[in-house]
Design an enzyme around this catalytic site. Structure first.
Site, PDB file in Angstrom:
ATOM      1  CE  LYS C  42      -3.978   1.881   2.621  1.00 26.18           C
ATOM      2  NZ  LYS C  42      -4.917   1.613   3.732  1.00 26.18           N
ATOM      3  CB  SER C 117      -8.175   3.373   2.795  1.00 25.27           C
ATOM      4  OG  SER C 117      -7.411   2.719   3.784  1.00 25.27           O
ATOM      5  CB  SER C 141      -8.692   0.477   5.602  1.00 22.13           C
ATOM      6  OG  SER C 141      -9.388   1.698   5.565  1.00 22.13           O
TER       7      SER C 141
END
Lengths: 475, 94, 451
Positions: C42, C117, C141
């Protein structure tokens, strides 16, 4: 109108750890810009704080020295504000749970002891250094994250003199604890002053004015004195004192308004979520307690009670920790700590001052000074000789024994030798002998002096005295 | 909440808002306000705040041993303006 | 695709670049120069010398000078980063629609969201581009995009994986975790990633067991609590059927199943509590983003103007909104009603759930109440729906509990997720239950590879 002055001091102290409060970057005063910076100091995204054990130990030792109530669970909070010298956008501090509360220290003002309460001590971190030129501000992050202690006094200080005495006493304690040299000129100790005036007859407290960032004792004194006069004049004119923050201007030697209190930000304090509460273990506490050095007040008692030094002599030695440590080392070897003290303060002190060096650089070993003191105490040397011997020791690092031998300062104790000289003197000074017989004590001094002169000062004074009296009695 | 009030709040955290942004935030405050009515139904008298997921304490402290800091180049690598090995910003006026 | 039979890092890198045209799941492709197991990170994982933006404009040019702790752990076990993945701006979102690089597409239907996310990481694994990807989870997330994209998404207990070098959202809620295509890989990844890190003072000292070796689908006698408040809200029959069928199988395998209803008022408070705490912490966490020592700097006549201009330009409107509200909650006169009140209710929520979970092994529920929504029907405002069937995931963040989502079936060809939340540091039990589910669903290793 008569006013009472109410002063509280907030002291920020940089403590001398090897690494920073929350990062493992080293710090050297005077290092090239931006060479003592870790990613955490620079607040790079993703970095986290990690608390320095030594900083906690040093803070604990100060809390113990000031006899504080210690919170054994460390908790930290964020103080949120934006400034270029604060890259995180918040300072990690201990707002809600300071490490120490309710401490005190004693100062001596006009011969009287006064206790100054210490409200709290907490751990926090320093900001970056900014260098201003005409167009830009340059940021050097080296200082960023250095461990700071904030020491907040109770508002019980009544004059600039007391404030300075308080600061001096604090500095002395820092030095004895070995937590900071507290050099104000290098920014290791900074002081904020809260000052208000209240009518002597009224119970109402006046509005508080804060003077920030005083960087010397002299400035602290001047700023307070100026502020007292300024506030007095305003009050006498019936004007109100504004709650505000001011700074001291070195050029005009006055204080200048920075911002009004209403404009002062809400720092939105909240608990630092990246640091769990940290329990100070009993072992650690005990360890700090055990390694606590003897503090100045305790030494003072020892010096005045045990060593019977005068108040002034004791204070003079204590004023410099290195000097006091030196004295203690020497005193352990000596039988006459008073003479030792005189030798140290007047004779060695004079030599040090002349050569412009500090006691820790002095070539005279404490045990050698102790030996010289003892020789002097046994009256085997005159003070004049001792001074000469010490001066040689100072330049050659030799022991007193060696210098005395070389100089031939061995006292003549041999009665036959002394009798021969005495009789010679008595024969040559018949007038003095007669004067003595008539009861003129001065004559004896003269005769002793003559004996000393003939022996180049080497005659043992005590033996000479006895023999001279005996010989005079025979005549 | 008024637009100006919201702009003032934003200014405290160094944000400039357009009128549209301020209006949107005002609307969000309203939405939040409604949602927060549920807070009034919950008695938290005498409770301690839960700051961390667990109520635990640690004893760990970092030893005071220096590690190599960033190099000067690394410190300045992402800075927008550099003068004399320092990060430069327009003059901070006192 | 599994860790054991993954393509080479270079192949993965090539495939990712190609697939990205359709999926838009990566921010930066990293050309690999060594062999090993390809992994995607990420874009809030700091990687030395590699652009790390956290999907935020102010960090658009930000190249870290240090690695996150997990990078060292991954490299030591032969993992080779091949991409930084798309995410919601500063991880503050649940749709991945607020990514600076644009929305990330669900591989099962490109018109639908990936969830966020950590959307890019979920998509990279779901589409078979990499066997594993790192994500972060502050409210849901990891688990929500895992559910929408049909992969295993796990976040362990708070403190298990170091947060050092992870660009934060809200420190007291942030967890690092990962996406895989199967439970055993997830268990293995936890072994790789977990462990005490002295640089993170919240890092746990707990031993890290060899999860992948001790994993065992025998769940007889395990006590599972069905999160009744969540199920009561769900109307989607496919979700209910898939969940109930799975539960039936678990019961048959010997698990003791119990329904539990928690205090509805407290459950309704979860979302606003989260909103206040997360945004409060976030506004301070991101006060370092000023464009001064790093980040995109705007012009200004003095330092304050530089900061204001950099920040105003550097954040999207929705982030500004969160910061303003988060900051508001922290003012001295507001804390009692907002931030601190929220922290107190956080305690009540945690106690409410732990009082039951402590005597059981896991809390189970559908991860989310349905399939991934269409992009055009998605709101990026978290406050739009206060549904317990969504907000229940946040409780694992409140309490630092290990929690995962794994595929439990499909509805209209889109994946559905099954959520398992265990007691603190009981990841092994969570994996055992997940393994039992996986054996039943047969969805181990599933991907959607047409890209």
């Amino acid at each position: 109108m008569e006013y009472d002055v109410v002063i509280g001091l907030e002291v920020h102290l940089e403590i001398n750890t090897r690494t920073k409060m929350f990062s493992d970057a080293p710090y050297y005063f005077g290092a090239d810009p931006n060479t003592c910076v870790s990613e955490t100091d620079l607040a790079l995204p993703g970095t986290l704080p990690c608390l320095n054990r030594e900083a906690v130990r040093k803070a604990l030792s100060l809390c113990l020295a000031l006899d504080m109530d210690i919170d054994t669970v460390l908790r930290f909070d964020r103080k949120n504000y934006y400034y270029t010298d604060l890259p995180k956008g918040y300072q990690i501090t201990q707002y809600f749970h300071p490490l120490g509360r309710n401490g005190h220290l004693k100062i001596c003002i006009n011969g009287k002891e006064k206790t100054i309460g210490i409200e709290s001590i907490h751990l926090e971190e320093d900001t970056a250094k900014q260098i201003h030129n005409s167009r830009e501000t340059l940021i050097d992050y080296n200082r960023c994250g250095l461990p700071l202690l904030e020491i907040v006094s109770e508002p019980v200080i009544c004059s600039s003199e007391e404030a300075v005495l308080y600061l001096e006493k604090l500095k002395q304690i820092f030095e004895y604890l070995g937590i900071s040299k507290a050099r104000m000129e290098e920014g290791e100790l900074r002081c904020d002053v809260n000052i208000s005036l209240k009518e002597a007859v009224s119970p109402d407290l006046g509005n508080k004015v804060e003077v920030k960032n005083l960087n010397s004792l002299a400035n602290t004194r001047t700023a307070i004195d100026h502020e007292i006069v300024r506030q007095k004049e305003l009050l006498d004119r019936g004007e109100e004192i504004l709650k505000e923050t001011r700074r001291f201007d070195e050029k005009t030697r006055t204080t200048i308004s920075m911002r009004k209190k209403e404009e002062i930000a809400d720092y939105r304090y909240f608990r630092e979520p990246n640091i769990f509460p940290i329990r100070i273990s009993d072992d650690m506490m005990e360890d700090v307690r055990k390694s606590l050095p003897e503090l100045p007040d305790v030494r003072y008692r020892r010096y005045t009670k045990e060593y019977r030094l005068t108040d002034q002599a004791a204070r003079s030695i204590l004023a410099d920790k290195d000097l006091s440590d030196y004295y203690d080392k020497a005193a352990r070897e000596s039988t006459d700590p008073k003479i030792l003290c005189n030798l140290l303060l007047s004779e060695l002190g004079g030599l040090l001052a002349k050569a412009d060096i500090r006691i820790e650089e002095c070539s005279v070993k404490p045990e050698d000074l102790a030996e010289l003191a003892d020789i002097l105490s046994r009256k085997e040397l005159s003070s004049k000789q001792a001074k000469e011997v010490l001066s040689e020791m100072f330049s050659s690092s030799e022991s007193p024994e060696i210098v005395i031998n070389r100089k031939g300062f061995r006292p003549i104790k041999d009665s036959d030798m002394l009798l021969a000289v005495i009789n010679e003197v008595l024969s040559e000074n018949s007038q003095s002998v007669e004067d003595y017989k008539k009861g003129k004590d001065r004559a004896l001094n003269h005769l002793t002096g003559q004996v000393m002169k003939k022996t180049k000062g080497q005659a043992d004074p005590e033996i000479t005295a006895v023999l001279l009296t005996n010989e005079l009695a025979k005549r | 909440m008024e637009k100006e009030e919201i702009k003032k709040l934003a200014h405290d955290i160094l944000l400039d808002l357009s009128d549209k942004e301020a209006e949107d935030i005002a609307a969000e405050f309203e939405k939040l306000g409604k949602m927060l009515r549920v807070f009034e139904e919950i008695d938290t008298e005498g409770l301690r705040a839960l700051v961390y997921p667990f109520d635990n304490e640690t004893e760990y402290l970092r030893e005071d041993v220096p590690e190599r800091p960033l190099s000067k180049d690394e410190v300045l690598a992402n800075a927008g303006k550099i003068t004399e090995n320092c990060v430069s910003v327009p003059r901070v006026l006192k | 695709m599994r860790i054991g039979n993954a393509a080479s890092p270079f192949e993965a890198y090539e495939k990712l670049k190609k697939a990205n045209d359709k999926l838009n799941c990566i921010v930066t492709a990293i050309e690999p120069h060594e062999e090993g197991i390809p992994i995607a990170l990420k874009d809030n994982v700091c990687t030395r010398s590699i652009l790390t933006t956290a999907s935020c404009r102010i960090l658009d040019n930000y190249i870290p000078v240090y690695d996150a702790t997990i990078i060292g752990r991954l490299k030591a076990k032969g993992f080779v980063p091949v991409a930084k993945t798309s995410m919601d701006e500063l991880a503050m979102g649940g749709t991945n629609m607020t990514a600076l690089t644009g929305p990330c597409h669900n591989p099962y239907d490109l018109e639908r969201i990936s969830g966020g996310s950590s959307g890019g990481s979920a998509v990279a694994v779901a589409s078979g581009l990499v066997p594993v990807a790192i994500g972060t989870d502050t409210g849901d997330s990891i688990r929500k995009p895992a559910s929408y994209c049909g992969v295993v998404g796990v976040k362990p207990s708070y403190g298990k994986i170091s947060r050092y070098g992870i660009i934060p959202y809200a420190s007291s809620l942030d967890h690092v975790g990962c996406f895989t295509t199967n439970v055993r890989d997830a268990a293995y990844m936890l072994e790789v990633l977990s462990g005490r890190d002295d640089k993170d003072m919240t890092s746990s000292f707990e031993e890290v067991p060899s999860y992948s070796r001790i994993i065992n689908s025998d769940i007889s006698g395990r006590k599972l609590l069905i999160f009744k408040n969540v199920l009561d809200e769900i109307e989607d029959h496919d979700v209910l059927r898939a969940f109930n069928d799975t539960v039936t199988v678990l019961r048959m395998k010997g698990a003791v199943i119990e329904e539990v209803s928690f205090d509805e008022t407290l459950m309704k408070a979860v979302l606003p509590v989260y909103y206040l705490i997360a945004n409060g912490e976030a506004t301070a966490n991101h006060a370092n983003l000023t464009g001064i020592p790093f980040g995109e700097r705007a012009q200004g006549k003095d330092f304050e103007e530089v900061m204001i201009n950099s920040r105003s330009r550097g954040f999207s409107s929705s982030i500004k909104q969160r910061f303003v509200i988060g900051s508001y909650a922290l003012y001295k006169e507001n804390q009692g009603h907002y931030y601190r009140k929220a922290q107190k209710i956080r305690r009540l929520v945690v106690e409410e759930v732990m009082n039951r979970l402590r005597d059981a092994d896991a809390l189970i529920a559908p991860t989310v109440p349905g399939i991934a929504p269409l992009m055009k029907e998605s709101s990026t405002d978290e406050l739009d729906d206060n549904l317990i069937s969504h907000s229940h995931l946040i409780i694992a963040n409140f309490a630092g509990l290990p929690s995962l989502s794994l595929p439990m079936g499909f509805s209209h060809g889109l994946p559905l997720g099954f959520s398992i939340t265990a007691n603190p540091f009981m990841e092994d039990i969570m994996f055992d239950i997940a393994k039992a589910v996986e054996e039943y669903t047969g969805l181990e290793g599933q991907t959607k590879e047409d890209f």
